[in-house]
Design an enzyme around this catalytic site. Structure first.
Site, PDB file in Angstrom:
ATOM      1  N   HIS A  86      23.165  66.043 -29.884  1.00 25.09           N
ATOM      2  CA  HIS A  86      22.429  66.974 -30.750  1.00 25.09           C
ATOM      3  C   HIS A  86      21.115  66.380 -31.247  1.00 25.09           C
ATOM      4  O   HIS A  86      20.909  66.159 -32.441  1.00 25.09           O
ATOM      5  CB  HIS A  86      23.312  67.413 -31.920  1.00 25.09           C
ATOM      6  CG  HIS A  86      24.388  68.348 -31.485  1.00 25.09           C
ATOM      7  ND1 HIS A  86      25.668  67.933 -31.189  1.00 25.09           N
ATOM      8  CD2 HIS A  86      24.362  69.679 -31.256  1.00 25.09           C
ATOM      9  CE1 HIS A  86      26.398  68.975 -30.813  1.00 25.09           C
ATOM     10  NE2 HIS A  86      25.633  70.043 -30.837  1.00 25.09           N
ATOM     11  N   HIS A  90      17.869  68.349 -27.197  1.00 28.85           N
ATOM     12  CA  HIS A  90      18.724  69.542 -27.099  1.00 28.85           C
ATOM     13  C   HIS A  90      17.960  70.753 -27.636  1.00 28.85           C
ATOM     14  O   HIS A  90      17.977  71.828 -27.032  1.00 28.85           O
ATOM     15  CB  HIS A  90      20.013  69.312 -27.894  1.00 28.85           C
ATOM     16  CG  HIS A  90      20.825  70.547 -28.119  1.00 28.85           C
ATOM     17  ND1 HIS A  90      21.349  71.306 -27.086  1.00 28.85           N
ATOM     18  CD2 HIS A  90      21.199  71.183 -29.275  1.00 28.85           C
ATOM     19  CE1 HIS A  90      22.013  72.340 -27.591  1.00 28.85           C
ATOM     20  NE2 HIS A  90      21.931  72.298 -28.909  1.00 28.85           N
ATOM     21  N   HIS A 126      17.874  74.951 -34.828  1.00 27.96           N
ATOM     22  CA  HIS A 126      19.263  75.366 -35.059  1.00 27.96           C
ATOM     23  C   HIS A 126      20.250  74.222 -35.267  1.00 27.96           C
ATOM     24  O   HIS A 126      21.297  74.419 -35.864  1.00 27.96           O
ATOM     25  CB  HIS A 126      19.741  76.279 -33.911  1.00 27.96           C
ATOM     26  CG  HIS A 126      20.173  75.539 -32.687  1.00 27.96           C
ATOM     27  ND1 HIS A 126      19.290  74.983 -31.806  1.00 27.96           N
ATOM     28  CD2 HIS A 126      21.404  75.243 -32.209  1.00 27.96           C
ATOM     29  CE1 HIS A 126      19.956  74.384 -30.827  1.00 27.96           C
ATOM     30  NE2 HIS A 126      21.240  74.528 -31.049  1.00 27.96           N
ATOM     31  N   ASP A 127      19.927  73.022 -34.805  1.00 31.78           N
ATOM     32  CA  ASP A 127      20.841  71.891 -35.008  1.00 31.78           C
ATOM     33  C   ASP A 127      20.192  70.757 -35.808  1.00 31.78           C
ATOM     34  O   ASP A 127      20.671  69.618 -35.776  1.00 31.78           O
ATOM     35  CB  ASP A 127      21.326  71.336 -33.654  1.00 31.78           C
ATOM     36  CG  ASP A 127      22.509  72.118 -33.097  1.00 31.78           C
ATOM     37  OD1 ASP A 127      23.320  72.629 -33.898  1.00 31.78           O
ATOM     38  OD2 ASP A 127      22.615  72.239 -31.856  1.00 31.78           O
ATOM     39  N   ASP A 250      22.254  78.133 -25.994  1.00 33.22           N
ATOM     40  CA  ASP A 250      22.926  76.996 -26.640  1.00 33.22           C
ATOM     41  C   ASP A 250      24.133  76.507 -25.845  1.00 33.22           C
ATOM     42  O   ASP A 250      24.494  75.331 -25.928  1.00 33.22           O
ATOM     43  CB  ASP A 250      23.343  77.420 -28.059  1.00 33.22           C
ATOM     44  CG  ASP A 250      23.603  76.231 -28.974  1.00 33.22           C
ATOM     45  OD1 ASP A 250      23.100  75.127 -28.691  1.00 33.22           O
ATOM     46  OD2 ASP A 250      24.312  76.412 -29.984  1.00 33.22           O
TER      47      ASP A 250
HETATM   48 ZN    ZN Z   1      22.955  73.563 -30.257  1.00 32.03          ZN
END
Ligand code: ZN
Length: 398
Positions: A86, A90, A126-127, A250
């Site tokens: 992550h 990514h 998002h991460d 994702d």
């Molecule tokens: Zn992700």
């Protein structure tokens, strides 16, 4: 020449020049599923991400100059951690796949520039902060993050918090609607919503088909050569479509060309086994798919491939060209089955290339506390979920 306000000390003048040069070259490049962000060094990664955002007019929508947008990207990268999987790589990979879905598979014919900008910002962020340990781990070990952000989508909520801070720092995306939609999209990346998103995709099929017909009729009777705006899908449906596309990107690692897919698998399995090791050390029940003494990389990959196949089949109903993902999934399954039969060693090996680029990007990272995983880990957090996955297998897969 690019000039930065917040990150002047993070890049040398030469690196800025390299980014600018590569950025201009990238603006005219064709996008392809063969593009592997893991092969890019740090400056090339920034140039690549920047070109995708500019090609999608994100800078115009967010009212940022290209330099300001680069400044934002660097700050986002800085908030990603050193988790094996992550990372900022990514994030950029997901942005890349979304760009491909929108521009090459025609998903953007239903989206406005504002929709696409929100989608790409949500994808990039998002991460953020993900520490490489899942939501379940946060809750079971009562981490500070679980205490602060709650036990529902702990890590996604944390990512939303960091994203909003960065948007404020860069003085952009002030609208409540824009921020709420970014929040909605990031939260929807929690793997817990996987089945719900398949339902949303199936519900959208009819509306998208209607919109396609309406748009093509309007174009037929229009004297204008410009594409019709996506007025035939409601704002609610467009947000639903963005959720579906973001989740597809994702979970797309298994549905990519083998060489790329295998590299991402190496990284996620490394992350899973690290969590399993930590759980063993703490004498906890080891999470499904994370025990290096029981699970193998091929078995983990085969299970996850089976889990996501129905999702990509639903995506094909929306966008027929996305069959390319199903084709890669099926081809990769054969490779994993062969490796499974050969009883390959479960421990993944990271190639020198990945190690090099990871350390490149880590050079700009700060250490941030805990967070979750949006892929197999969340989906396999309990034995019950595994049972559901098995029940969901398509007969053609067995
Ligand atoms: Zn992700």
């Amino acid at each position: 020449m690019f000039s930065l306000k917040f990150n002047t000390s993070k890049l040398s003048q030469q690196q800025l020049l390299d980014i600018e040069k590569k950025f201009h070259q990238n603006l005219t490049l064709d996008m392809s599923l063969k593009l592997n962000v893991l092969s890019l060094n740090r400056t090339d990664l920034y140039a690549h991400a920047l070109s995708l955002f500019v090609r999608s007019n994100v800078h115009k929508v967010l009212d940022l100059s290209v330099s300001q947008l680069l400044d934002f990207l660097i700050d986002v990268a800085d908030k990603y951690t050193e988790a094996p999987y992550h990372t900022f790589y990514h994030a950029v990979d997901i942005v890349t796949i979304l760009y491909y879905l929108c521009h090459d598979l025609n998903a953007d014919m239903y989206l406005t520039d504002l929709d696409k900008s929100i989608l790409l910002v949500a994808a990039l962020c998002h991460d953020i902060g993900h520490p490489g340990f899942t939501n379940s781990f946060q809750i079971n070990t009562k981490t500070e993050l679980a205490g602060k952000y709650g036990e529902t989508s702990t890590l996604e909520t944390y990512s939303v918090h960091l994203t909003m801070e960065l948007l404020s720092k860069h003085n952009t995306a002030h609208s409540h609607v824009v921020r709420d939609t970014i929040k909605d999209l990031i939260l929807s990346t929690d793997m817990a919503y996987h089945s719900e998103l398949i339902k949303q995709a199936d519900q959208l099929v009819h509306l998208v088909e209607q919109a396609r017909k309406s748009s093509s009729n309007k174009r037929k009777h229009s004297t204008s050569t410009t594409l019709m705006p996506p007025t035939t899908l409601s704002a609610e449906s467009r947000t639903s479509l963005c959720r579906i596309l973001l989740h597809a990107a994702d979970i797309s690692n298994m549905a990519r060309p083998w060489v790329i897919s295998k590299q991402w698998s190496d990284l996620i399995v490394q992350e899973f086994f690290s969590q399993g090791d930590e759980e063993r050390k703490r004498k906890m029940t080891i999470s499904p798919g994370m025990d290096r003494e029981v699970c193998s990389q091929p078995s983990i990959s085969l299970k996850f491939g089976q889990l996501i196949l129905p999702y990509f089949e639903s995506l094909v109903s929306l966008f027929s060209k996305s069959h390319v993902f199903v084709d890669f999934l099926v081809a990769n399954r054969t490779r994993w089955e062969r490796l499974d039969q050969q009883k390959q060693s479960p421990a993944p090996t990271i190639t020198k290339t990945i190690r090099r680029v990871s350390s490149d990007i880590r050079a700009t990272s700060t250490t941030v506390p805990t967070a979750t995983t949006t892929t197999i880990a969340a989906a396999t957090a309990t034995a019950i979920k595994y049972k559901r996955i098995r029940l969901g297998f398509r007969t053609t897969l067995l």
